[in-house]
Design a protein around this motif. Structure first.
Motif, short mmCIF file in Angstrom:
data_model
loop_
_atom_site.label_atom_id
_atom_site.label_comp_id
_atom_site.label_asym_id
_atom_site.label_seq_id
_atom_site.Cartn_x
_atom_site.Cartn_y
_atom_site.Cartn_z
N ARG A 58 0.80 -1.23 0.00
CA ARG A 58 0.00 0.00 0.00
C ARG A 58 0.83 1.28 0.00
O ARG A 58 0.39 2.28 -0.57
CB ARG A 58 -0.94 0.00 1.21
CG ARG A 58 -1.94 -1.12 1.16
CD ARG A 58 -2.85 -1.09 2.38
NE ARG A 58 -3.74 -2.21 2.43
CZ ARG A 58 -4.90 -2.29 1.77
NH1 ARG A 58 -5.30 -1.29 1.03
NH2 ARG A 58 -5.65 -3.37 1.87
N TRP A 59 1.97 1.29 0.68
CA TRP A 59 2.69 2.55 0.87
C TRP A 59 4.18 2.44 0.58
O TRP A 59 4.98 3.08 1.25
CB TRP A 59 2.47 3.06 2.30
CG TRP A 59 1.02 3.24 2.60
CD1 TRP A 59 0.20 4.22 2.12
CD2 TRP A 59 0.21 2.40 3.41
NE1 TRP A 59 -1.08 4.03 2.59
CE2 TRP A 59 -1.11 2.92 3.39
CE3 TRP A 59 0.46 1.25 4.16
CZ2 TRP A 59 -2.15 2.34 4.08
CZ3 TRP A 59 -0.59 0.67 4.85
CH2 TRP A 59 -1.87 1.21 4.81
N SER A 60 4.58 1.68 -0.42
CA SER A 60 6.02 1.54 -0.68
C SER A 60 6.62 2.86 -1.16
O SER A 60 7.83 3.03 -1.10
CB SER A 60 6.29 0.42 -1.69
OG SER A 60 5.56 0.62 -2.87
N GLY A 61 5.77 3.79 -1.58
CA GLY A 61 6.26 5.12 -1.96
C GLY A 61 6.19 6.11 -0.82
O GLY A 61 6.37 7.30 -1.01
N GLY A 62 5.89 5.63 0.39
CA GLY A 62 5.79 6.50 1.55
C GLY A 62 4.35 6.84 1.87
O GLY A 62 3.43 6.41 1.17
N PRO A 63 4.15 7.65 2.92
CA PRO A 63 2.78 7.93 3.39
C PRO A 63 1.91 8.66 2.37
O PRO A 63 0.69 8.56 2.42
CB PRO A 63 2.99 8.77 4.64
CG PRO A 63 4.38 9.26 4.58
CD PRO A 63 5.16 8.29 3.74
#
Length: 134
Positions: A58-63
């Motif tokens: 869900r958030w591998s690119g950050g929040p």
């Protein structure tokens, strides 16, 4: 079992079930807290591993990244990113710390989620079936 650890685990599970970035991070912090006192706590190891898989999916690119479903994350390649691979690798290490003979539902569920994120759907289905039998 330590009652305070069980309370923290239950609270972590509630946060995890929110499927939000903040909930996932709060759950991870609580699981880490339990593990700081009991490094072999199966529920905390499995729970922390699942938060790592959620970070990858869900958030591998950050929040600020747009959350994805598992299917979308597998399709769009985000699970091949460096951040996602690091999270999945940590989840794998956490699950390896658990007793290899432990076939509890929570460990089987975590192993299934990790296998799904790795694209190994046959192993995921096997792990989920094992979880349902517990």
């Amino acid at each position: 079992p330590d009652l305070s650890a069980q309370i923290l685990i239950e609270r972590a599970q509630d946060y995890y079930a929110q499927y939000s970035y903040g909930g996932n991070e709060r759950a991870a912090a609580l699981y880490e807290r339990v593990l700081s006192a009991d490094t072999d706590n199966t529920e905390a190891l499995a729970g922390l591993a699942m938060t790592e898989v959620q970070r990858a999916v869900r958030w591998s690119g950050g929040p600020a990244s747009v959350p994805a479903t598992l299917g979308a994350a597998l399709a769009d390649g985000r699970l091949r990113s460096q951040n996602a691979q690091a999270a999945l690798d940590r989840a794998e290490r956490l699950l390896a710390r658990a007793n290899a003979n432990d076939d509890s539902a929570v460990l089987s569920q975590a192993r299934g989620l990790l296998a799904s994120a790795r694209g190994d759907l046959a192993s995921a289905a096997k792990a989920y079936r094992r979880a349902l039998k517990r």
